[in-house]
Design a protein around this motif. Structure first.
Motif, mmCIF file in Angstrom:
data_model
loop_
_atom_site.group_PDB
_atom_site.id
_atom_site.type_symbol
_atom_site.label_atom_id
_atom_site.label_comp_id
_atom_site.label_asym_id
_atom_site.label_seq_id
_atom_site.Cartn_x
_atom_site.Cartn_y
_atom_site.Cartn_z
ATOM 1 N N SER A 1 29.984 52.717 37.439
ATOM 2 C CA SER A 1 30.937 51.996 36.596
ATOM 3 C C SER A 1 31.978 51.255 37.447
ATOM 4 C CB SER A 1 31.619 52.982 35.647
ATOM 5 O OG SER A 1 32.575 52.348 34.862
ATOM 6 N N THR B 1 32.793 47.164 37.766
ATOM 7 C CA THR B 1 34.110 46.549 37.612
ATOM 8 C C THR B 1 34.434 45.680 38.820
ATOM 9 O OG1 THR B 1 34.885 48.361 36.229
ATOM 10 C CG2 THR B 1 36.586 47.029 37.321
ATOM 11 N N ASP C 1 32.621 42.456 38.417
ATOM 12 C CA ASP C 1 33.314 41.608 37.443
ATOM 13 C C ASP C 1 34.519 40.921 38.078
ATOM 14 O OD1 ASP C 1 31.516 42.384 35.491
ATOM 15 O OD2 ASP C 1 32.880 43.833 34.555
ATOM 16 N N GLU C 2 35.277 41.656 38.867
ATOM 17 C CA GLU C 2 36.453 41.099 39.534
ATOM 18 C C GLU C 2 36.064 39.949 40.479
ATOM 19 O OE1 GLU C 2 40.140 42.194 39.968
ATOM 20 O OE2 GLU C 2 39.557 42.409 37.872
ATOM 21 N N SER D 1 45.211 44.317 38.004
ATOM 22 C CA SER D 1 44.621 44.754 36.733
ATOM 23 C C SER D 1 43.234 45.351 36.962
ATOM 24 C CB SER D 1 44.559 43.604 35.724
ATOM 25 O OG SER D 1 43.670 42.598 36.149
ATOM 26 N N GLY D 2 42.497 44.836 37.929
ATOM 27 C CA GLY D 2 41.188 45.410 38.258
ATOM 28 C C GLY D 2 41.320 46.822 38.806
ATOM 29 N N GLN E 1 43.815 48.831 38.181
ATOM 30 C CA GLN E 1 44.236 49.668 37.053
ATOM 31 C C GLN E 1 43.037 50.026 36.171
ATOM 32 O OE1 GLN E 1 47.423 51.002 36.445
ATOM 33 N NE2 GLN E 1 46.131 52.220 35.094
ATOM 34 N N THR E 2 42.148 49.069 35.958
ATOM 35 C CA THR E 2 40.937 49.338 35.173
ATOM 36 C C THR E 2 40.109 50.430 35.821
ATOM 37 O OG1 THR E 2 40.872 47.080 34.317
ATOM 38 C CG2 THR E 2 38.791 48.307 34.285
ATOM 39 N N ASP F 1 41.729 53.761 35.300
ATOM 40 C CA ASP F 1 41.505 54.194 33.920
ATOM 41 C C ASP F 1 40.079 54.722 33.736
ATOM 42 O OD1 ASP F 1 44.091 53.390 33.394
ATOM 43 O OD2 ASP F 1 43.498 51.516 32.391
ATOM 44 N N GLN F 2 39.116 54.067 34.381
ATOM 45 C CA GLN F 2 37.726 54.537 34.290
ATOM 46 C C GLN F 2 37.598 55.945 34.868
ATOM 47 O OE1 GLN F 2 36.154 51.081 36.410
ATOM 48 N NE2 GLN F 2 34.719 50.749 34.716
#
Length: 179
Positions: free
Chosen positions: A31, A35, A38-39, A161-162, A164-165, A168-169
């Motif tokens: 996961s 991410t 995606d970044e 923000s990446g 932080q994502t 959070d994951q």
């Protein structure tokens, strides 16, 4: 004496599951690498975050408004995620990726080579180089020693923000309801 007895089997099961998730991190790492991918894709779409250095005027003229680092999309499409139990990453095997990411200077030695042109019917020779297969005129040219400076255009970076994502994951992975 007052005695309190409480069944703690569910607490022990939860601790065992937390221990298992701590040892078997492959789903989390997969996961996280997704991410990261995606970044990086968003970096290419935005042409850098922060914005990359622009193209040289000679490149802009040749490209007719193309995006930075995306002339053929070879570099952008080469980014691949990878993960295992202990790590998550993205990367590329494109040889020129490092100089594009970090910047640097490419030093070229002096050389002689045959250059190809298209000769018009009236005998005049155009000023544009063409491929050998499209040429009907060639000559030798000597190119002196020179260097080309490539500005850094970091594309393998994460935004706040990446990051932080990803945090959070990890929290969700360790705290989501156990099955």
């Amino acid at each position: 004496m007052i005695e309190l007895k409480q069944e703690v089997a569910h607490v022990l099961a939860a601790l065992a599951e937390l221990d298992r998730r701590g040892e078997h991190r492959e789903p989390l790492m997969r996961s996280l690498s997704g991410t990261m991918l995606d970044e990086v894709e968003q970096n290419f779409a935005a042409q850098g975050r922060p914005a990359w250095a622009g193209l040289a005027p000679s490149t802009l003229k040749r490209r007719q408004g193309g995006k930075v680092l995306q002339d053929t999309r070879r570099l952008a499409s080469s980014i691949e995620p990878a993960s295992d139990n202990d790590s998550a990453q993205v990367g590329t095997n494109v040889v020129y990726a490092a100089i594009q990411h970090f910047g640097g200077e490419i030093k070229r030695a002096a050389r002689s080579q045959r250059v190809y042109f298209k000769q018009d019917k009236d005998g005049s020779v155009g000023t544009r180089f063409v491929k050998k297969s499209q040429s009907n005129f060639s000559q030798w040219a000597t190119i002196g020693e020179h260097s080309v400076k490539i500005p850094a255009r970091p594309f393998l970076v994460l935004t706040e923000s990446g990051i932080q994502t990803m945090e959070d994951q990890a929290i969700r992975y360790l705290s989501e309801p156990w099955k």
